[in-house]
Design a protein around this motif. Structure first.
Motif, short mmCIF file in Angstrom:
data_model
loop_
_atom_site.label_atom_id
_atom_site.label_comp_id
_atom_site.label_asym_id
_atom_site.label_seq_id
_atom_site.Cartn_x
_atom_site.Cartn_y
_atom_site.Cartn_z
N ALA A 9 30.62 2.83 23.95
CA ALA A 9 30.32 3.13 25.21
C ALA A 9 31.39 2.78 26.11
N TYR A 10 31.52 3.40 27.33
CA TYR A 10 32.50 3.46 28.21
C TYR A 10 32.11 2.87 29.76
N CYS A 11 30.87 2.69 29.72
CA CYS A 11 30.48 2.20 31.20
C CYS A 11 29.25 1.26 31.08
N ALA A 12 29.75 -0.05 31.38
CA ALA A 12 28.95 -1.02 31.30
C ALA A 12 27.68 -0.94 32.19
N THR A 13 27.75 -0.37 33.55
CA THR A 13 26.64 -0.56 34.20
C THR A 13 25.57 0.35 33.55
N CYS A 14 25.94 1.48 32.93
CA CYS A 14 25.17 2.72 32.29
C CYS A 14 24.45 2.01 31.26
N ASP A 15 25.39 1.41 30.45
CA ASP A 15 24.95 1.12 28.80
C ASP A 15 24.68 -0.43 28.54
N ALA A 16 24.93 -1.37 29.35
CA ALA A 16 24.97 -2.76 29.12
C ALA A 16 23.47 -3.25 28.56
N GLU A 17 22.54 -2.63 29.40
CA GLU A 17 21.21 -3.23 29.10
C GLU A 17 20.73 -2.73 27.71
N PHE A 18 21.17 -1.90 27.15
CA PHE A 18 20.82 -1.31 25.64
C PHE A 18 21.29 -2.48 24.47
N PHE A 19 22.11 -3.49 25.02
CA PHE A 19 22.72 -4.32 24.17
C PHE A 19 22.19 -5.76 24.28
N GLU A 20 20.71 -5.76 24.86
CA GLU A 20 20.08 -6.99 25.08
C GLU A 20 20.21 -8.02 23.57
N ALA A 31 38.12 -4.05 32.42
CA ALA A 31 37.43 -4.44 31.18
C ALA A 31 36.97 -5.86 31.44
N ILE A 32 37.45 -6.59 32.05
CA ILE A 32 37.19 -7.89 32.45
C ILE A 32 35.97 -8.00 33.02
N GLU A 33 35.96 -7.52 34.17
CA GLU A 33 34.80 -7.47 35.03
C GLU A 33 33.30 -6.61 34.49
N GLU A 34 33.75 -5.66 33.82
CA GLU A 34 32.60 -5.01 33.13
C GLU A 34 32.22 -6.07 32.00
N GLY A 35 33.14 -6.69 31.45
CA GLY A 35 32.75 -7.56 30.16
C GLY A 35 31.87 -8.62 30.89
N MET A 36 32.03 -9.33 32.09
CA MET A 36 31.28 -10.36 32.65
C MET A 36 29.77 -9.78 32.56
N TYR A 37 29.49 -8.38 33.17
CA TYR A 37 28.51 -7.88 33.39
C TYR A 37 27.76 -7.59 32.24
N ILE A 38 28.33 -7.34 31.03
CA ILE A 38 27.66 -6.84 29.80
C ILE A 38 27.35 -8.44 29.30
N ALA A 39 27.87 -9.41 29.49
CA ALA A 39 27.45 -10.79 29.11
C ALA A 39 26.11 -11.01 29.59
N LYS A 40 25.65 -10.54 30.77
CA LYS A 40 24.32 -11.04 31.36
C LYS A 40 23.17 -10.45 30.42
N PHE A 41 23.66 -9.50 29.53
CA PHE A 41 22.63 -8.88 28.39
C PHE A 41 22.88 -9.46 27.15
N ALA A 42 24.18 -9.29 26.57
CA ALA A 42 24.56 -9.56 25.25
C ALA A 42 24.35 -10.94 24.90
N ARG A 43 24.31 -11.29 23.52
CA ARG A 43 24.23 -12.55 23.24
C ARG A 43 25.85 -13.00 23.24
N LYS A 44 26.83 -12.25 22.95
CA LYS A 44 28.09 -12.74 23.06
C LYS A 44 29.02 -11.51 23.14
#
Length: 406
Positions: free
Chosen positions: A135-146, A159-172
């Motif tokens: 994926a290339y868009c955290a806002t679009c796809d992060a929730e799919f990696f809960e 990368a870093i700001e989107e990474g922190m957003y992804i971390a709200k959903f991902a385990r790591k």
């Protein structure tokens, strides 16, 4: 074929903040304006979860802000079309654009606001697994990696700001960084937040060699750039944030000047090398790519386009359609010599029983015509008949010699 249904004053290609801002200004100027956009209105800004640096708005979501931009443009009568421009013809006074749905549209001026898109690394597995873990868009796809493990490639602001957003959903979230330990390319505030984030880890001095998996992402192959060592890291998602490229590939045969990366150089008025064609936002060569600078670009280009259109319409009416021969006088309203010569020319024309039509061009406001006729000093006079240049007058003479030239 051009008709009333596909003819416009202004066509804007692209519906991000730059294009929408241009549409607002174009519509408000009473220009018949069409905005063509292939995706969701708002562009990359529409995928941004939070915008906290747009002046006057402490915090707003990208979709909400872009929605307001679109409503503002609609309130001024701007037309919107969801389609993709695949061809252009900017050679004539009437600019033509052709869309993927085989529609043709014509306009007096065009503003290019197509923005940019994520750069691909083109490594094995990247294209094959797009939409299946890549994926290339955290806002679009992060929730799919809960609850799953995710790898982020890159260390810039995105990368870093989107990474922190992804971390709200991902385990790591594991970030792959080219630099030595502790060195990130993002702003200091984001770097500090990421480095102390409990769900974020970093692999330093490394790059990604391959995305592993057949039907979906199973992991990544990582290479240490100092030792050459290859390791595999299991994960279920990979987000690439390794830069952007302008979405200008469809313009390669248009005659537009572009740099080696595909960005379009422009003047202070957002003018390209082609008359009546402007470029704004992230697809132009510029220092800062933000919503606020994109909006500024759009406003500037629309005002410049409005003045260009007025200039062209006036030229058509007063010069090309004139029954009399035309004396095209280029002058400077703040230059005394220009003003005195203008008076002399009018007096000579009166003595000639107004055989000529004098059309005055103020160099300060009508630069396109000055460029068209390669005028570099004032006063200057070009004698035209039905738009065809006959000769240029020597303006450094008295009234008698001026009269003799006519």
């Amino acid at each position: 074929m051009e008709d009333a249904n596909n003819s416009y004053d202004l066509i804007i290609i692209g519906g991000g903040p730059a294009g929408l801002s241009a549409a607002i200004y174009g519509g408000r100027a009473k220009l018949k304006t069409l905005l063509i956009n292939k995706g969701t209105l708002g562009g990359m800004a529409d995928t941004t979860r939070e915008i906290v640096n747009y002046p006057g708005t402490i915090k707003v979501s990208g979709p909400d802000l872009m929605g307001d931009f679109a409503k503002h443009a609609e309130s001024f009568g701007v037309e919107f079309l969801k389609d993709e421009v695949v061809g252009t013809d900017f050679a004539g006074e009437r600019k033509k654009v052709t869309t993927k749905k085989k529609k043709e549209f014509f306009a007096k001026a065009v503003i290019i606001a197509v923005g940019n898109e994520p750069r691909l690394l083109d490594i094995p597995g990247e294209k094959e697994l797009q939409g299946s873990g890549v994926a290339y868009c955290a806002t679009c796809d992060a929730e799919f990696f809960e609850g799953e493990d995710v790898v982020v490639i890159g260390s810039g602001d995105q990368a870093i700001e989107e990474g922190m957003y992804i971390a709200k959903f991902a385990r790591k979230v594991t970030v792959i960084v080219l630099h030595d330990e502790g060195i990130l390319d993002c702003n200091k505030v984001s770097a500090e937040g990421a480095l102390r984030h409990k769900k974020m880890e970093f692999v330093w001095n490394s790059t990604i060699e391959e995305v592993l998996g057949e039907e979906s992402v199973k992991g990544v192959k990582i290479r240490n750039i100092k030792t050459g060592e290859l390791t595999e890291l299991p994960c279920q998602g990979v987000f690439f944030f390794v830069g952007m490229i302008p979405s200008t590939q469809f313009l390669k045969a248009s005659g537009l000047e572009m740099d080696e990366r595909g960005y379009i150089p422009v003047s202070e008025q957002m003018e390209t090398n082609l008359e009546g064609v402007y470029a704004v936002g992230d697809n132009r060569r510029k220092y800062l790519r933000q919503v606020v600078t994109a909006a500024s670009d759009g406003a500037t280009a629309a005002v410049a386009a409005e003045r260009y259109i007025e200039e062209q319409d006036s030229f058509q009416l007063n010069v090309l359609q004139s029954e009399k021969k035309v004396l095209l006088l280029f002058f400077d309203a703040f230059n005394q010599e220009s003003l005195e010569f203008s008076t002399s020319l009018e007096e000579v024309n009166l003595e000639l029983q107004e055989s000529y039509k004098i059309v005055k061009i103020d160099m300060a406001t009508k630069k396109n015509l000055a460029l068209k006729y390669q005028i570099d000093k004032v006063p200057s006079v070009v004698l035209l008949e039905k738009g065809r240049e006959i000769k240029r007058l020597n303006c450094c003479t008295g009234k008698d010699k001026l009269k003799s030239q006519l």
